[in-house]
Design a protein around this motif. Sequence first.
Motif, mmCIF file in Angstrom:
data_model
loop_
_atom_site.group_PDB
_atom_site.id
_atom_site.type_symbol
_atom_site.label_atom_id
_atom_site.label_comp_id
_atom_site.label_asym_id
_atom_site.label_seq_id
_atom_site.Cartn_x
_atom_site.Cartn_y
_atom_site.Cartn_z
ATOM 1 N N HIS A 22 47.978 76.275 47.091
ATOM 2 C CA HIS A 22 47.257 75.918 48.318
ATOM 3 C C HIS A 22 46.166 76.938 48.608
ATOM 4 C CE1 HIS A 22 47.505 74.789 52.880
ATOM 5 N NE2 HIS A 22 46.385 74.410 52.318
ATOM 6 N N GLY A 23 46.508 78.216 48.469
ATOM 7 C CA GLY A 23 45.536 79.273 48.755
ATOM 8 C C GLY A 23 44.378 79.268 47.783
ATOM 9 N N PHE A 24 44.691 79.216 46.477
ATOM 10 C CA PHE A 24 43.618 79.205 45.485
ATOM 11 C C PHE A 24 42.807 77.910 45.575
ATOM 12 C CE2 PHE A 24 46.494 82.262 43.207
ATOM 13 C CZ PHE A 24 45.620 83.336 43.251
ATOM 14 N N GLN A 29 35.981 75.735 46.254
ATOM 15 C CA GLN A 29 34.916 74.891 46.795
ATOM 16 C C GLN A 29 33.783 75.822 47.237
ATOM 17 O OE1 GLN A 29 33.469 74.282 49.889
ATOM 18 N NE2 GLN A 29 32.474 72.355 49.298
ATOM 19 N N PRO A 30 32.546 75.530 46.857
ATOM 20 C CA PRO A 30 31.441 76.481 47.090
ATOM 21 C C PRO A 30 31.256 76.912 48.534
ATOM 22 C CG PRO A 30 30.756 74.744 45.581
ATOM 23 C CD PRO A 30 32.108 74.347 46.099
ATOM 24 N N THR A 31 31.296 75.979 49.479
ATOM 25 C CA THR A 31 31.060 76.344 50.879
ATOM 26 C C THR A 31 32.177 77.225 51.414
ATOM 27 O OG1 THR A 31 29.819 74.309 51.306
ATOM 28 C CG2 THR A 31 30.723 75.442 53.216
ATOM 29 N N LEU A 33 34.203 79.148 49.670
ATOM 30 C CA LEU A 33 34.127 80.453 49.016
ATOM 31 C C LEU A 33 33.027 81.295 49.650
ATOM 32 C CD1 LEU A 33 35.169 82.286 46.781
ATOM 33 C CD2 LEU A 33 33.524 81.226 45.220
ATOM 34 N N ALA A 34 31.891 80.660 49.974
ATOM 35 C CA ALA A 34 30.800 81.385 50.633
ATOM 36 C C ALA A 34 31.220 81.869 52.010
ATOM 37 C CB ALA A 34 29.571 80.481 50.742
ATOM 38 N N ALA A 35 31.952 81.026 52.750
ATOM 39 C CA ALA A 35 32.406 81.408 54.086
ATOM 40 C C ALA A 35 33.331 82.627 54.007
ATOM 41 C CB ALA A 35 33.131 80.236 54.745
ATOM 42 N N VAL A 36 34.232 82.613 53.044
ATOM 43 C CA VAL A 36 35.161 83.734 52.886
ATOM 44 C C VAL A 36 34.400 85.010 52.533
ATOM 45 C CG1 VAL A 36 36.962 84.648 51.388
ATOM 46 C CG2 VAL A 36 37.178 82.347 52.318
ATOM 47 N N ARG A 37 33.391 84.884 51.679
ATOM 48 C CA ARG A 37 32.599 86.058 51.317
ATOM 49 C C ARG A 37 31.910 86.654 52.541
ATOM 50 N NH1 ARG A 37 29.741 83.680 45.815
ATOM 51 N NH2 ARG A 37 31.266 84.476 44.312
ATOM 52 N N HIS A 38 31.343 85.799 53.383
ATOM 53 C CA HIS A 38 30.662 86.290 54.580
ATOM 54 C C HIS A 38 31.637 86.955 55.547
ATOM 55 C CE1 HIS A 38 26.759 84.727 53.545
ATOM 56 N NE2 HIS A 38 27.191 83.480 53.482
ATOM 57 N N SER A 64 33.367 73.170 60.326
ATOM 58 C CA SER A 64 34.648 73.174 61.033
ATOM 59 C C SER A 64 35.770 72.662 60.139
ATOM 60 C CB SER A 64 34.551 72.305 62.292
ATOM 61 O OG SER A 64 33.642 72.861 63.220
ATOM 62 N N THR A 65 35.474 71.638 59.340
ATOM 63 C CA THR A 65 36.478 71.110 58.406
ATOM 64 C C THR A 65 36.869 72.163 57.382
ATOM 65 O OG1 THR A 65 35.621 68.870 58.664
ATOM 66 C CG2 THR A 65 36.965 69.314 56.712
ATOM 67 N N HIS A 66 35.868 72.845 56.823
ATOM 68 C CA HIS A 66 36.150 73.879 55.822
ATOM 69 C C HIS A 66 36.936 75.044 56.427
ATOM 70 C CE1 HIS A 66 33.924 71.988 52.653
ATOM 71 N NE2 HIS A 66 32.755 72.069 53.278
ATOM 72 N N LEU A 67 36.574 75.442 57.631
ATOM 73 C CA LEU A 67 37.277 76.550 58.273
ATOM 74 C C LEU A 67 38.725 76.187 58.571
ATOM 75 C CD1 LEU A 67 34.481 77.763 60.735
ATOM 76 C CD2 LEU A 67 35.264 78.906 58.651
ATOM 77 N N GLY A 68 38.958 74.918 58.905
ATOM 78 C CA GLY A 68 40.325 74.466 59.130
ATOM 79 C C GLY A 68 41.172 74.580 57.875
#
Length: 300
Positions: A22-24, A29-31, A33-38, A64-68
């Motif tokens: 689940h974590g990996f 997903q590019p967006t 992964l980018a959010a986590v990097r930021h 919002s969907t990706h952050l969820g």
Amino acid sequence: MNSTSSLSSPMDGSHREAIAIHGFGSLAQPTRLAAVRHLLAVHPQSLPAGEIARLCKVPHNTMSTHLGILSRAGLISAEKDGRSMNYRADVTGFRGLLKFLSQDCCHGRPELCGDAFDLPSQIIAVEPTETFMKPAFNVLFLCTQNSARSIIAEALLEKIGRGRFRGYSAGSNPAKEPVPEVIERLAALGHDVSHLHSKSWDEFKGPDAPRMDFIIALCDSPNGQFCPDFGNQFVTGAWPLPDPAQFTGSPTERTTLLNELYAMIRRRIEIFTSLPFDSLDRMAVKARLDEIGDTTRVSP
């Protein structure tokens, strides 16, 4: 149980594997992964959802969907700040994923992966310090069309602020796009112009919009240009500047005028970012902002 932080807790192998997948998977997903990097880049500070969407260049509802997904995977945490939601990287979740790789996949022999775990463990193990906890200031530059002056100011603050300030820009009557000459000049001067675009100040009024600390109007009010009135909710300043859309003459003359405008804005921002914010109250900062915008005091 859906948090990768639970990977550190006792459980059977199948449960640990399911949580790790689940974590990996949430990172695959590019967006996201980018959010986590930021978020890791500013850790232990948090970022508003609207700011993450801007950095990732996606619509707010999509972000919002990706952050969820990342939140349910235990890789980020959410906290409410008034009407906004702020997000912070959950380093416990990342430690759980790394521990799963080193203990489960490598059978307790992390040396099989060489030094792959050395650098992440050093970065993630860093504890918050007073230096890290100093907040960054969000600054919104306003002008009429958000096509030149405020665009230049946003780009300059991002470069001069060096992480202590985040620059934004908007217009009361935004153009379809920034003035091409402005974008070309900023790029030639070494600025990142990939995210610069004209937009309405209405984008900064919603619940997911980043919260502003300062709003600085660049409208040429002496010549009849006026910016929206934000009242007393924010610390505001007025830096009236000439509108490049009104520049005339040959291409060489226009370039000269644009260089002079760039120098004027740069000088103001250099003074602004050097203010002793820790020792100034709200009224004092407001006064200093207006002093900076006084054309009789500040010159290129």
